[in-house]
Scaffold this motif. Structure first.
Motif, PDB file in Angstrom:
ATOM      1  N   LEU A   1     -28.729   9.411 -42.751  1.00 37.73           N
ATOM      2  CA  LEU A   1     -27.614   9.796 -42.174  1.00 37.73           C
ATOM      3  C   LEU A   1     -26.627  10.857 -43.153  1.00 37.73           C
ATOM      4  CD1 LEU A   1     -26.103   6.890 -40.321  1.00 37.73           C
ATOM      5  CD2 LEU A   1     -27.236   8.522 -39.476  1.00 37.73           C
ATOM      6  N   LYS A   2     -27.231  10.922 -44.241  1.00 36.60           N
ATOM      7  CA  LYS A   2     -26.551  11.972 -45.009  1.00 36.60           C
ATOM      8  C   LYS A   2     -27.518  13.059 -45.264  1.00 36.60           C
ATOM      9  CE  LYS A   2     -26.059   8.731 -48.508  1.00 36.60           C
ATOM     10  NZ  LYS A   2     -25.641   7.842 -49.528  1.00 36.60           N
ATOM     11  N   GLY A   3     -28.520  13.234 -44.572  1.00 39.81           N
ATOM     12  CA  GLY A   3     -29.234  14.392 -44.482  1.00 39.81           C
ATOM     13  C   GLY A   3     -30.090  14.464 -45.678  1.00 39.81           C
TER      14      GLY A   3
ATOM     15  N   GLU B   1     -30.773  10.981 -33.920  1.00 41.01           N
ATOM     16  CA  GLU B   1     -32.272  10.717 -34.300  1.00 41.01           C
ATOM     17  C   GLU B   1     -32.405   9.465 -34.730  1.00 41.01           C
ATOM     18  OE1 GLU B   1     -34.340  12.646 -33.723  1.00 41.01           O
ATOM     19  OE2 GLU B   1     -33.248  14.655 -33.408  1.00 41.01           O
ATOM     20  N   LEU B   2     -31.482   8.940 -35.541  1.00 37.44           N
ATOM     21  CA  LEU B   2     -31.776   7.520 -36.117  1.00 37.44           C
ATOM     22  C   LEU B   2     -31.898   6.441 -34.821  1.00 37.44           C
ATOM     23  CD1 LEU B   2     -31.782   5.560 -38.529  1.00 37.44           C
ATOM     24  CD2 LEU B   2     -29.288   5.229 -38.501  1.00 37.44           C
ATOM     25  N   ARG B   3     -31.124   6.669 -33.741  1.00 35.18           N
ATOM     26  CA  ARG B   3     -31.014   5.653 -32.768  1.00 35.18           C
ATOM     27  C   ARG B   3     -32.395   5.834 -32.058  1.00 35.18           C
ATOM     28  NH1 ARG B   3     -24.836   5.515 -29.912  1.00 35.18           N
ATOM     29  NH2 ARG B   3     -23.937   4.014 -31.665  1.00 35.18           N
ATOM     30  N   ARG B   4     -32.665   7.098 -31.845  1.00 32.26           N
ATOM     31  CA  ARG B   4     -34.080   7.298 -30.994  1.00 32.26           C
ATOM     32  C   ARG B   4     -35.019   6.524 -31.988  1.00 32.26           C
ATOM     33  NH1 ARG B   4     -37.847  11.177 -29.728  1.00 32.26           N
ATOM     34  NH2 ARG B   4     -38.136  11.399 -27.413  1.00 32.26           N
TER      35      ARG B   4
ATOM     36  N   ARG C   1     -26.934  -1.190 -34.531  1.00 30.49           N
ATOM     37  CA  ARG C   1     -26.569  -2.143 -33.649  1.00 30.49           C
ATOM     38  C   ARG C   1     -25.686  -2.256 -32.590  1.00 30.49           C
ATOM     39  NH1 ARG C   1     -25.080  -5.721 -39.442  1.00 30.49           N
ATOM     40  NH2 ARG C   1     -27.064  -5.277 -40.379  1.00 30.49           N
ATOM     41  N   SER C   2     -24.894  -1.098 -32.605  1.00 31.47           N
ATOM     42  CA  SER C   2     -23.975  -0.990 -31.227  1.00 31.47           C
ATOM     43  C   SER C   2     -24.199   0.497 -30.521  1.00 31.47           C
ATOM     44  CB  SER C   2     -22.522  -0.892 -32.132  1.00 31.47           C
ATOM     45  OG  SER C   2     -21.396  -0.580 -30.980  1.00 31.47           O
ATOM     46  N   ASN C   3     -23.922   0.206 -29.181  1.00 29.82           N
ATOM     47  CA  ASN C   3     -23.895   1.222 -28.346  1.00 29.82           C
ATOM     48  C   ASN C   3     -22.532   1.679 -27.994  1.00 29.82           C
ATOM     49  OD1 ASN C   3     -26.735   1.090 -28.277  1.00 29.82           O
ATOM     50  ND2 ASN C   3     -26.801  -0.409 -26.355  1.00 29.82           N
ATOM     51  N   ALA C   4     -21.508   1.259 -28.669  1.00 32.62           N
ATOM     52  CA  ALA C   4     -20.247   1.507 -28.164  1.00 32.62           C
ATOM     53  C   ALA C   4     -19.812   2.880 -28.725  1.00 32.62           C
ATOM     54  CB  ALA C   4     -19.284   0.728 -29.059  1.00 32.62           C
ATOM     55  N   PRO C   5     -18.886   3.392 -28.042  1.00 26.80           N
ATOM     56  CA  PRO C   5     -18.456   4.917 -28.644  1.00 26.80           C
ATOM     57  C   PRO C   5     -18.130   5.147 -30.028  1.00 26.80           C
ATOM     58  CG  PRO C   5     -17.548   4.435 -26.356  1.00 26.80           C
ATOM     59  CD  PRO C   5     -18.107   3.445 -26.932  1.00 26.80           C
ATOM     60  N   ILE C   6     -18.447   6.217 -30.602  1.00 26.95           N
ATOM     61  CA  ILE C   6     -18.328   6.559 -32.044  1.00 26.95           C
ATOM     62  C   ILE C   6     -17.133   7.609 -32.135  1.00 26.95           C
ATOM     63  CG2 ILE C   6     -19.010   7.177 -34.226  1.00 26.95           C
ATOM     64  CD1 ILE C   6     -21.670   5.475 -33.549  1.00 26.95           C
ATOM     65  N   LEU C   7     -16.062   7.605 -32.955  1.00 26.55           N
ATOM     66  CA  LEU C   7     -15.355   8.876 -32.951  1.00 26.55           C
ATOM     67  C   LEU C   7     -15.417   9.392 -34.324  1.00 26.55           C
ATOM     68  CD1 LEU C   7     -13.099  10.709 -32.120  1.00 26.55           C
ATOM     69  CD2 LEU C   7     -11.255   8.870 -32.654  1.00 26.55           C
ATOM     70  N   ILE C   8     -15.705  10.582 -34.461  1.00 26.55           N
ATOM     71  CA  ILE C   8     -15.814  11.294 -35.942  1.00 26.55           C
ATOM     72  C   ILE C   8     -14.699  12.395 -36.056  1.00 26.55           C
ATOM     73  CG2 ILE C   8     -17.358  12.452 -37.338  1.00 26.55           C
ATOM     74  CD1 ILE C   8     -19.816  11.424 -36.126  1.00 26.55           C
ATOM     75  N   THR C   9     -13.787  12.063 -36.880  1.00 22.63           N
ATOM     76  CA  THR C   9     -12.943  12.989 -37.529  1.00 22.63           C
ATOM     77  C   THR C   9     -13.041  13.591 -38.456  1.00 22.63           C
ATOM     78  OG1 THR C   9     -11.324  11.499 -38.400  1.00 22.63           O
ATOM     79  CG2 THR C   9     -11.309  11.473 -36.026  1.00 22.63           C
ATOM     80  N   GLY C  10     -12.260  14.766 -38.636  1.00 14.91           N
ATOM     81  CA  GLY C  10     -12.475  15.715 -40.042  1.00 14.91           C
ATOM     82  C   GLY C  10     -12.254  17.043 -39.772  1.00 14.91           C
ATOM     83  N   PRO C  11     -11.955  17.799 -40.799  1.00 16.35           N
ATOM     84  CA  PRO C  11     -11.636  19.185 -40.878  1.00 16.35           C
ATOM     85  C   PRO C  11     -12.790  20.251 -40.135  1.00 16.35           C
ATOM     86  CG  PRO C  11     -11.906  18.637 -43.062  1.00 16.35           C
ATOM     87  CD  PRO C  11     -11.758  17.446 -42.303  1.00 16.35           C
ATOM     88  N   THR C  12     -12.776  21.211 -39.721  1.00 15.65           N
ATOM     89  CA  THR C  12     -13.618  22.087 -39.476  1.00 15.65           C
ATOM     90  C   THR C  12     -14.640  22.271 -40.553  1.00 15.65           C
ATOM     91  OG1 THR C  12     -12.338  23.186 -37.781  1.00 15.65           O
ATOM     92  CG2 THR C  12     -14.293  24.436 -38.545  1.00 15.65           C
ATOM     93  N   GLY C  13     -15.924  22.264 -40.397  1.00 18.41           N
ATOM     94  CA  GLY C  13     -16.971  22.464 -41.429  1.00 18.41           C
ATOM     95  C   GLY C  13     -17.332  21.343 -42.008  1.00 18.41           C
TER      96      GLY C  13
ATOM     97  N   VAL D   1     -23.660   0.504 -37.782  1.00 21.87           N
ATOM     98  CA  VAL D   1     -23.188   0.617 -36.319  1.00 21.87           C
ATOM     99  C   VAL D   1     -24.061   1.282 -35.519  1.00 21.87           C
ATOM    100  CG1 VAL D   1     -21.331   1.461 -34.883  1.00 21.87           C
ATOM    101  CG2 VAL D   1     -20.883   0.272 -37.011  1.00 21.87           C
ATOM    102  N   SER D   2     -24.889   2.270 -35.999  1.00 17.76           N
ATOM    103  CA  SER D   2     -25.571   3.426 -35.003  1.00 17.76           C
ATOM    104  C   SER D   2     -26.899   2.421 -34.475  1.00 17.76           C
ATOM    105  CB  SER D   2     -26.157   4.447 -36.025  1.00 17.76           C
ATOM    106  OG  SER D   2     -25.256   5.152 -36.489  1.00 17.76           O
TER     107      SER D   2
END
Length: 536
Positions: free
Chosen positions: A179-181, A227-230, A203-215, A200-201
């Motif tokens: 997940l860290k590329g 890709e991990l879930r698939r 074990r859970s199908n619940a929505p995930i919110l990712i926040t943070g600055p542009t870039g 979480v990716s």
């Protein structure tokens, strides 16, 4: 739990013996089912069009020795069974297309049959997790033995084999930081966040919110979660991504929820919509805070009930999608201001992860520098690297207070791209680094002097994320156009400033028209820019 074996039909070893004499010969595929302590409920048998008769015979023989075993046939035609790339690609396609059920079935990957190339590919796909099981190796019985053969199950959990684990330590580490590329980051808080997100990716199908600055990498992280879930069999559909800041007016409802033919002017055919396209897959809504309240209400119901009504339709439709939302805004503040629905926020922030800026995790500059260099080398088709002095100088500057990294990892990516392109013989020297440091200083100083960088200037007008698909050169041009128009009393005045040289060569000047055309490319009106100035 059922046991499922995956095996390639052995066109030579499985063909031994004619008539009943075949039972006097060791045949690897049949032998799997002749062991009392190895019970296999289903065999997924892979073979090409030329081996249909052999596959039928082997299937019948398996039914004789293990009638409770189901045999499923799969046609896999290798154009060249000794070409590694071809064989790996086709076996990878099989793995990706197969519906694994790891909670209900365990898998054995038989690596005794097929060409050596195919066996290697099966090993690699199992080690990488595309085939989520253990390896099964079969062999003839020892001499003077009446046994039908012997077998060994190999667990690819490298932590159980110290010697192997040391040889493949790098590959194992890359798997754990997927997940860290593949970047071995050093920021402790970031690492803890990613470790939890990986759980979480899966074990859970619940929505995930990712926040943070542009870039900061929200889009890339959403891609890796998908890709991990698939890979783990959590979804089978595709990734559908949209930046909500690019959706305007009627197009928002249509793009997200689809529309019926004739729903509005220009709707000449039915449109499925992004939610429908994400059925059984993952929907990534970047800058979700830019959606209007009506769209937010429909999205909330679609998340909870998996049902919604396309624009202009009187019938509901459904889509079973998983959601990741991204934003660089404070959604809680927007909810308090009435610009974002509190019930939608409550639904999507069960798992919220804030990506820090590059400046906030500056200890990760060096591993990300290595990652960007490797990525550029792969794209360029040749090795690019720093000499020691150049690398030390670049890192020292990047960690210094002079480096603002205002666009975060996009700044780093662009910087490496420039230096890699200018590096003679693929070697980045101190001279190249000095030139790049000067360029970055000018860029960041210009942004500070103007009070906002080009991205901010554009996104203040067009909305968050609107500059993400634009080259930096185009951002500079559009930001300058916006600034000149704001400072001018009319479009004619703005045109005279912008085209002060080229207008002299024209017999008649229509500066207003040229400005209007430029603004129109981006859906901007001169009057709106002036209105913003008056409000300020």
């Amino acid at each position: 739990m059922k046991t499922v074996a995956i095996s390639i039909l052995g066109t030579t070893m499985d063909r031994r013996g004619k008539g009943d004499k075949r039972w006097d010969k060791w045949r690897p595929t049949v032998s799997m089912f002749q062991h009392d302590d190895l019970l296999i409920d289903r065999l997924e048998l892979l073979f090409d069009n030329h081996s249909q008769g052999l596959a039928k015979q082997v299937t019948e023989d398996i039914a004789r020795v293990s009638p409770e075993t189901e045999v499923v046939h799969h046609r896999v035609n290798f154009a060249d069974p000794w070409d590694f790339e071809t064989v790996y690609s086709q076996l990878l396609d099989f793995a990706r297309g197969y519906s694994f059920k790891p909670t209900r079935e365990s898998y054995l990957v038989h690596i005794t049959t097929g060409t050596h190339v195919a066996q290697i590919c099966l090993y690699l796909l199992t080690e990488a997790g595309y085939l989520p099981g253990q390896l099964l190796q079969t062999a003839p019985a020892k001499r003077d033995s009446n046994l039908p053969g012997q077998y060994q199950i190999i667990d690819l959990d490298l932590s159980r084999y110290d010697q192997i684990a040391s040889r493949f330590q790098k590959e194992h580490q890359e798997g754990t930081v997927y997940l860290k590329g593949g970047i071995e980051t050093n920021n402790a808080a970031f690492n803890r966040m990613i470790e939890q997100l990986e759980k979480v990716s899966i074990r859970s199908n619940a929505p995930i919110l990712i926040t943070g600055p542009t870039g900061a990498g929200k889009t890339q992280l959403a891609q890796r979660v998908y890709e991990l879930r698939r890979q783990r069999g959590k979804l089978e559909g595709r990734l559908v991504a949209i930046n909500c800041a690019t959706l305007k007016g009627e197009n928002t409802m249509s793009a997200l929820f689809g529309h019926k033919k004739g729903a509005f002017t220009g709707a000449t055919a039915d449109r499925a919509g992004l939610l429908k396209e994400a059925h059984k897959g993952l929907l990534f809504l970047d800058e979700i805070g830019e959606l209007g309240l009506d769209e937010q209400a429909m999205l909330l119901r679609a998340i909870e009930d998996k049902r919604f009504i396309p624009f202009g339709s009187d019938r509901e439709t459904s889509s079973d999608f998983q959601l990741i939302a991204g934003t660089n805004k404070d959604l809680a503040q927007k909810a308090r201001e009435g610009a974002f629905r509190a019930d939608l926020l409550a639904r999507i922030d069960l798992w919220t992860y804030e990506l820090p800026s590059l400046k906030e995790r500056i200890e990760d500059l060096e591993p990300n520098l290595d990652y960007e260099i490797e990525s550029f080398s792969n794209k360029a088709g040749h090795l690019v690297s720093f000499n020691k002095a150049a690398r030390e100088k670049y890192l020292a500057f990047g960690r210094s207070p002079e480096a603002s990294w205002s666009a975060n990892f996009r700044d780093l990516n662009a910087s490496i791209t420039r230096m890699g392109t200018l590096a003679d013989g693929g070697r980045i020297t101190v001279e190249v680094v000095n030139e790049e440091i000067s360029r970055l200083k000018r860029k960041w100083q210009t942004a500070e002097d103007s009070g906002e960088n080009p991205k901010a200037a554009i996104e203040n007008v067009l909305g968050a994320g609107s500059s993400e698909e634009m080259d930096y050169y185009d951002q500079l041009k559009l930001a300058a156009l916006i600034e000149v128009c704001r400072e001018s009393g009319s479009m004619a005045e703005a045109g005279r400033k912008l085209f002060d040289v080229s207008r002299q060569a024209k017999k008649s000047n229509n500066d207003s028209h040229r400005v209007k055309q430029l603004l129109g490319k981006y859906g901007i009106r001169f009057e709106d820019l002036k209105a913003e100035c008056r409000e300020v």
